[in-house]
Motif scaffolding. Structure first.
Motif: not given
Length: 267
Positions: A155-161, A166-168, A173-176
Motif C-alpha cells: 500500500v503506497g501513498p496514492k492508495t492510502a490517500d 473516497f472512503s473517509g 487530501v490530494f492523491p497523486v
C-alpha cells in the motif's frame, strides 16, 4: 460543466461524490485558480462514504493499469467473494491462486492477490471486521489512518490517500497518481523534479482543503483528455487546450513539437 465519466480514477464504476459548489471569490493561490478552472470544466464534488475495504481493494487493483482492465477484476472479485459474511474474513481466508485467477484482468495479479489477502488479514487481526476498519478510516485521526495504511505491505501513498478521500471523505487530501504528477509539474504547480510525495505536499499546501478532492479527480480527467504524457493538446496550438494561458508548459515546446518529462527540461 461535464458529467463525471463512467470510468474514473480507479475507484469504481462511477465517479461518485456529491455535487457541490463554491462562490466566485478570488483564488488565493495559482493552484487554487487552476483547480477552480478544472472545476468549471468538469465538476465540483465532495467525496466520501465508500466502504473502506472495498475502496482499498479497488485501488490496489487499479495500480499500474487502467480502469478498463481493473474494473472487470473488481467486479469478478465481488462476484466470487462478496456474497455473504464479512468480506475481510472471506478475503483473509481466500486461496491466493484462485484469487489471482479471479483478478487476472487487472495485471500483476499474483502480486495484487498477495497484497489483498495480507490487507484483509491485517484488517481482521487489528480491527476484527470490515465494519470496524471502515469506522477507523472515517473517524480516526487522518494522520494515524494514513500511517496505518502505509504500514501495510503493497500500500503506497496514492492508495492510502484514495482510501482517505473516497472512503473517509477527508478534506485536504490530494492523491497523486501518474496524471496528477505529470500535470502539476508541467503546469508549474510543483517543482519539475518533484516526486509524487513532493507534488502531494505542494498541492495540499496551496489548494484549499475542501477543493482537494475534486482537484484530484478533475486533474486526472484533464490529464486524460488534454494533457497526455506524449501528445498534450497544446502541441496543436493555444486554442486546443482550455488551460493554455494558465500553464507553464514545463518540458513542452509546442513550436518544436518536443515533449519531455518536466524533470528533464532545461532550466
Amino acid at each position: 460543466m461535464s458529467d463525471e465519466p463512467a470510468e474514473n480514477i480507479g475507484t469504481g464504476p462511477d465517479g461518485g461524490g456529491t455535487e457541490t459548489g463554491f462562490g466566485a471569490d478570488d483564488a488565493e493561490t495559482r493552484a487554487e485558480a487552476i483547480v477552480d478552472a478544472l472545476g468549471e470544466l468538469y465538476w465540483q464534488k465532495a467525496y466520501g462514504g465508500r466502504d473502506a475495504l472495498l475502496c482499498l481493494v479497488r485501488t490496489i487493483l487499479s495500480q499500474n493499469t487502467s480502469d478498463v482492465a481493473s474494473q472487470p477484476a473488481f467486479d469478478a472479485l465481488l462476484e466470487h467473494y462478496g456474497g455473504t459474511g464479512d468480506l475481510a474474513a472471506t478475503l483473509a481466508d481466500a486461496d491466493r491462486e484462485r484469487l489471482a485467477e479471479t483478478i487476472e484482468s487487472a495485471g500483476l495479479y499474483n502480486q495484487k492477490s498477495r497484497v489483498i489477502v495480507e490487507c484483509a488479514e491485517e484488517v481482521v487481526a487489528d480491527f476484527g471486521d470490515a465494519e470496524a476498519f471502515d469506522r477507523f478510516v472515517r473517524e480516526g485521526d487522518p494522520h494515524e489512518v494514513r500511517e496505518r495504511l502505509l504500514s501495510i505491505r503493497g500500500v503506497g501513498p496514492k492508495t492510502a490517500d484514495c482510501v482517505l478521500l473516497f472512503s473517509g471523505g477527508r478534506d485536504g487530501v490530494f492523491p497523486v497518481d501518474t496524471h496528477v504528477h505529470r500535470v502539476a509539474r508541467r503546469m508549474g504547480l510543483a517543482p519539475a523534479n518533484a516526486d509524487h510525495e513532493a507534488v502531494r505536499e505542494a498541492l495540499e499546501a496551496t489548494v484549499p482543503a475542501e477543493k482537494c478532492g475534486f482537484g484530484h479527480t478533475a486533474t486526472i480527467q484533464f490529464g486524460r483528455e488534454y494533457c497526455s504524457a506524449r501528445k498534450p493538446a497544446c502541441l496543436d496550438g493555444p486554442e486546443a487546450c482550455p488551460l493554455y494561458d494558465r500553464c507553464d508548459r514545463i518540458g513542452v515546446d509546442p513550436a518544436g513539437g518536443v515533449v519531455v518529462d518536466p524533470a528533464e527540461a532545461d532550466g
